[in-house]
Design an enzyme around this catalytic site. Structure first.
Site, PDB file in Angstrom:
ATOM      1  N   LYS A  94       0.862  -1.185   0.000  1.00  0.00           N
ATOM      2  CA  LYS A  94       0.000   0.000   0.000  1.00  0.00           C
ATOM      3  C   LYS A  94       0.895   1.230   0.000  1.00  0.00           C
ATOM      4  CE  LYS A  94      -3.537  -2.418   2.478  1.00  0.00           C
ATOM      5  NZ  LYS A  94      -4.112  -2.853   1.193  1.00  0.00           N
ATOM      6  N   ASP A 128      -1.306  -2.050  -4.301  1.00  0.00           N
ATOM      7  CA  ASP A 128      -2.748  -1.947  -4.014  1.00  0.00           C
ATOM      8  C   ASP A 128      -3.225  -0.571  -4.458  1.00  0.00           C
ATOM      9  OD1 ASP A 128      -2.688  -4.388  -2.809  1.00  0.00           O
ATOM     10  OD2 ASP A 128      -3.077  -3.665  -0.776  1.00  0.00           O
ATOM     11  N   GLN A 157      -9.501  -0.341  -9.912  1.00  0.00           N
ATOM     12  CA  GLN A 157     -10.824  -0.572  -9.318  1.00  0.00           C
ATOM     13  C   GLN A 157     -11.949  -0.409 -10.336  1.00  0.00           C
ATOM     14  OE1 GLN A 157      -9.738   2.593  -6.857  1.00  0.00           O
ATOM     15  NE2 GLN A 157      -9.450   1.375  -4.994  1.00  0.00           N
ATOM     16  N   ARG A 178      -4.308  -6.074 -11.786  1.00  0.00           N
ATOM     17  CA  ARG A 178      -5.242  -6.825 -10.941  1.00  0.00           C
ATOM     18  C   ARG A 178      -6.514  -5.988 -10.801  1.00  0.00           C
ATOM     19  NH1 ARG A 178      -3.002  -7.349  -5.199  1.00  0.00           N
ATOM     20  NH2 ARG A 178      -4.130  -5.423  -4.809  1.00  0.00           N
ATOM     21  N   LYS A 181     -13.238  -4.817  -7.403  1.00  0.00           N
ATOM     22  CA  LYS A 181     -14.412  -3.930  -7.475  1.00  0.00           C
ATOM     23  C   LYS A 181     -14.098  -2.580  -6.844  1.00  0.00           C
ATOM     24  CE  LYS A 181     -18.060  -7.384  -7.745  1.00  0.00           C
ATOM     25  NZ  LYS A 181     -19.238  -7.985  -7.079  1.00  0.00           N
ATOM     26  N   GLY A 182     -13.346  -2.557  -5.740  1.00  0.00           N
ATOM     27  CA  GLY A 182     -12.995  -1.298  -5.076  1.00  0.00           C
ATOM     28  C   GLY A 182     -13.653  -1.192  -3.725  1.00  0.00           C
ATOM     29  N   THR A 225     -11.754 -11.108  -7.080  1.00  0.00           N
ATOM     30  CA  THR A 225     -13.135 -10.947  -6.616  1.00  0.00           C
ATOM     31  C   THR A 225     -13.633 -12.270  -6.051  1.00  0.00           C
ATOM     32  OG1 THR A 225     -15.397 -10.419  -7.297  1.00  0.00           O
ATOM     33  CG2 THR A 225     -14.021 -11.423  -8.971  1.00  0.00           C
ATOM     34  N   HIS A 226     -14.646 -12.171  -5.187  1.00  0.00           N
ATOM     35  CA  HIS A 226     -15.303 -13.390  -4.679  1.00  0.00           C
ATOM     36  C   HIS A 226     -16.653 -13.584  -5.340  1.00  0.00           C
ATOM     37  CE1 HIS A 226     -12.882 -11.426  -1.499  1.00  0.00           C
ATOM     38  NE2 HIS A 226     -12.263 -12.581  -1.567  1.00  0.00           N
ATOM     39  N   ARG A 287     -10.582   1.036   9.791  1.00  0.00           N
ATOM     40  CA  ARG A 287     -10.562   2.242   8.938  1.00  0.00           C
ATOM     41  C   ARG A 287     -11.350   1.996   7.657  1.00  0.00           C
ATOM     42  NH1 ARG A 287      -5.280   3.091  10.342  1.00  0.00           N
ATOM     43  NH2 ARG A 287      -4.431   2.270   8.403  1.00  0.00           N
TER      44      ARG A 287
HETATM   45  P1  FDA Z   1     -18.859  -8.595  -3.589  1.00  0.00           P
HETATM   46  O1  FDA Z   1     -18.611  -7.670  -2.445  1.00  0.00           O
HETATM   47  O2  FDA Z   1     -20.019  -8.318  -4.475  1.00  0.00           O
HETATM   48  O3  FDA Z   1     -18.943 -10.040  -2.981  1.00  0.00           O
HETATM   49  C1  FDA Z   1     -19.353 -11.161  -3.745  1.00  0.00           C
HETATM   50  C2  FDA Z   1     -19.629 -12.296  -2.784  1.00  0.00           C
HETATM   51  O4  FDA Z   1     -18.397 -12.746  -2.220  1.00  0.00           O
HETATM   52  C3  FDA Z   1     -20.482 -11.905  -1.579  1.00  0.00           C
HETATM   53  O5  FDA Z   1     -21.841 -12.102  -1.810  1.00  0.00           O
HETATM   54  C4  FDA Z   1     -19.957 -12.768  -0.470  1.00  0.00           C
HETATM   55  O6  FDA Z   1     -20.607 -14.013  -0.528  1.00  0.00           O
HETATM   56  C5  FDA Z   1     -18.528 -13.004  -0.836  1.00  0.00           C
HETATM   57  N1  FDA Z   1     -17.578 -12.174  -0.102  1.00  0.00           N
HETATM   58  C6  FDA Z   1     -17.001 -11.048  -0.530  1.00  0.00           C
HETATM   59  N2  FDA Z   1     -16.126 -10.588   0.373  1.00  0.00           N
HETATM   60  C7  FDA Z   1     -16.173 -11.424   1.408  1.00  0.00           C
HETATM   61  C8  FDA Z   1     -15.514 -11.492   2.667  1.00  0.00           C
HETATM   62  N3  FDA Z   1     -14.603 -10.587   3.042  1.00  0.00           N
HETATM   63  N4  FDA Z   1     -15.818 -12.512   3.485  1.00  0.00           N
HETATM   64  C9  FDA Z   1     -16.721 -13.440   3.128  1.00  0.00           C
HETATM   65  N5  FDA Z   1     -17.371 -13.439   1.943  1.00  0.00           N
HETATM   66  C10 FDA Z   1     -17.111 -12.455   1.105  1.00  0.00           C
HETATM   67  N6  FDA Z   1      -9.874  -3.126  -3.008  1.00  0.00           N
HETATM   68  C11 FDA Z   1      -9.289  -1.934  -3.299  1.00  0.00           C
HETATM   69  O7  FDA Z   1      -9.970  -0.909  -3.320  1.00  0.00           O
HETATM   70  N7  FDA Z   1      -7.946  -1.892  -3.557  1.00  0.00           N
HETATM   71  C12 FDA Z   1      -7.170  -3.007  -3.580  1.00  0.00           C
HETATM   72  O8  FDA Z   1      -5.958  -2.913  -3.812  1.00  0.00           O
HETATM   73  C13 FDA Z   1      -7.787  -4.251  -3.320  1.00  0.00           C
HETATM   74  N8  FDA Z   1      -7.063  -5.425  -3.364  1.00  0.00           N
HETATM   75  C14 FDA Z   1      -7.713  -6.630  -3.269  1.00  0.00           C
HETATM   76  C15 FDA Z   1      -7.008  -7.808  -3.486  1.00  0.00           C
HETATM   77  C16 FDA Z   1      -7.664  -9.037  -3.428  1.00  0.00           C
HETATM   78  C17 FDA Z   1      -6.903 -10.307  -3.680  1.00  0.00           C
HETATM   79  C18 FDA Z   1      -9.062  -9.074  -3.141  1.00  0.00           C
HETATM   80  C19 FDA Z   1      -9.794 -10.371  -3.070  1.00  0.00           C
HETATM   81  C20 FDA Z   1      -9.754  -7.902  -2.918  1.00  0.00           C
HETATM   82  C21 FDA Z   1      -9.097  -6.673  -2.972  1.00  0.00           C
HETATM   83  N9  FDA Z   1      -9.785  -5.485  -2.760  1.00  0.00           N
HETATM   84  C22 FDA Z   1      -9.155  -4.286  -3.016  1.00  0.00           C
HETATM   85  C23 FDA Z   1     -11.176  -5.485  -2.220  1.00  0.00           C
HETATM   86  C24 FDA Z   1     -12.210  -5.388  -3.335  1.00  0.00           C
HETATM   87  O9  FDA Z   1     -12.210  -4.111  -3.899  1.00  0.00           O
HETATM   88  C25 FDA Z   1     -13.635  -5.664  -2.797  1.00  0.00           C
HETATM   89  O10 FDA Z   1     -13.973  -4.690  -1.844  1.00  0.00           O
HETATM   90  C26 FDA Z   1     -13.791  -7.028  -2.140  1.00  0.00           C
HETATM   91  O11 FDA Z   1     -13.112  -8.016  -2.842  1.00  0.00           O
HETATM   92  C27 FDA Z   1     -15.276  -7.418  -2.078  1.00  0.00           C
HETATM   93  O12 FDA Z   1     -15.827  -7.398  -3.362  1.00  0.00           O
HETATM   94  P2  FDA Z   1     -16.060  -8.704  -4.282  1.00  0.00           P
HETATM   95  O13 FDA Z   1     -15.428  -8.446  -5.600  1.00  0.00           O
HETATM   96  O14 FDA Z   1     -15.586  -9.917  -3.616  1.00  0.00           O
HETATM   97  O15 FDA Z   1     -17.612  -8.701  -4.550  1.00  0.00           O
END
Ligand code: FDA
Length: 305
Positions: A94, A128, A157, A178, A181-182, A225-226, A287
């Site tokens: 970061k 990041d 993002q 990479r 979503k953000g 993403t998840h 935070r």
């Molecule tokens: P979404 O929030 O729509 O979640 C989809 C589904 O996944 C949910 O319905 C839930 O079931 C599951 N899920 C998601 N997060 C979960 C959790 N923590 N625990 C349990 N279940 C969960 N952001 C950013 O702004 N800058 C960055 O540098 C990064 N770097 C980064 C690296 C990696 C490897 C990951 C996985 C994520 C990031 N992020 C990030 C965070 C990203 O922006 C985002 O906020 C989270 O991944 C949650 O969004 P999803 O894409 O998972 O989708």
């Protein structure tokens, strides 16, 4: 003599205890420990399943960003350990923790030192992406340092509309990108709103990174993403283009959708789990929650899931 009745599951004592146990189990699931050793132990377990690891150090914001040697020290230690043990871990950093607030030049010095040490591995380093106000500075730093260090990648993002143009500008560099979503608060006009719109933009960005010119330039596309529906669309798209499994690289947090991560890795797709460690992880998580209320939803889903 009759035994005293155990407290009901609805009693405040039990609810409090359950919440505590759950919380600690959750914490153990997502953050294996504060130390590098704890993070590496988690990485070893992932490696046995064919899943790579990206380590991310969550320390305090530097009190004296001018003390670049001190700021860089935890990252250099991690890189040396990764190399000595022959691990395939990657690192994500970061810029706020590398002293970006003290000015891009100092931060560039720290990033340069980290990338130079990473080159000995070589270990891939990711930047990041943090708050929208820092995106231009991050892109500027990335372009300068990546010109000297090809193993540096950047997170972008999907909730920001500008990311379409940012992705286009990075493709000729053959950069590692990479997409996430953000997770920071973003100005209304600059961002897509709603899960559907953000996921659709994520898909378009992913498709752009999988296009022939991007692949030809050596771009490494990572989908972090998840959202399994979104990942399915991207996987189908990569397949429809006739790309090999290496083109569909997925990164997730350690402990989220573990079964999916294992299945993907077993099928030969590149998968990495993000492992956080460091003494300030709790402050950092709090935070993020304060910055963007939607993050609380993610945390609650994790707690209840
Ligand atoms: P979404 O929030 O729509 O979640 C989809 C589904 O996944 C949910 O319905 C839930 O079931 C599951 N899920 C998601 N997060 C979960 C959790 N923590 N625990 C349990 N279940 C969960 N952001 C950013 O702004 N800058 C960055 O540098 C990064 N770097 C980064 C690296 C990696 C490897 C990951 C996985 C994520 C990031 N992020 C990030 C965070 C990203 O922006 C985002 O906020 C989270 O991944 C949650 O969004 P999803 O894409 O998972 O989708």
């Amino acid at each position: 003599m009759s035994l005293p009745r155990p407290p009901s599951f609805r009693s405040p004592e039990r609810r409090g205890l359950a919440a505590l146990v759950r919380r600690s189990a959750l914490v153990r699931r997502f953050v294996p420990g504060e130390t590098l050793e704890a993070a590496l132990a988690a990485a070893a377990l992932q490696a046995a399943l064919g899943i790579g690891t990206t380590l991310t150090y969550l320390g305090d914001t530097p009190q004296d960003p001018a003390d670049t040697a001190r700021v860089a020290q935890p990252y250099l230690e991690a890189l040396d350990t990764i190399r000595e043990r022959g691990l395939t871990c990657e690192l994500s950093v970061k810029l706020s923790l590398l002293g970006l607030d003290a000015g891009p030049d100092r931060c560039e010095g720290v990033l340069e030192a980290i990338c130079a040490r990473a080159a000995r591995g070589p270990t891939h380093v990711w930047i990041d992406m943090e708050a929208p106000a820092a995106v231009d500075a991050a892109l500027g730093l990335f372009r300068r340092v990546q010109a000297r260090h090809r193993h540096l990648g950047l997170c972008l993002q999907a909730y920001l509309k500008r990311t379409t143009a940012d992705v286009d500008s990075l493709i000729p560099l053959g950069a590692g990108v990479r997409i996430v979503k953000g997770s920071y608060r973003q100005p209304r006009a600059a961002a897509y709103r709603g899960r559907r719109a953000i996921a659709d933009h994520f898909f378009r960005l992913g498709a752009r990174l999988l296009a022939g010119d991007a692949r030809g330039a050596g771009v490494r596309a990572v989908f972090a993403t998840h959202d399994l529906g979104l990942l399915g669309r991207l996987q189908d798209h990569a397949w429809s283009l006739g790309l090999g499994r290496d083109a569909f690289e997925c990164h997730m947090l350690l402990g989220v959708h573990s079964g999916y991560q294992r299945r993907l890795a077993a099928q030969g797709y590149p998968v990495r789990a993000l492992v956080s460690y460091g003494e300030a992880w709790l402050a950092w998580y709090l935070r993020r929650l304060a910055e963007r209320p939607a993050n609380l939803g993610v945390l609650l889903r994790g707690l209840l899931g």
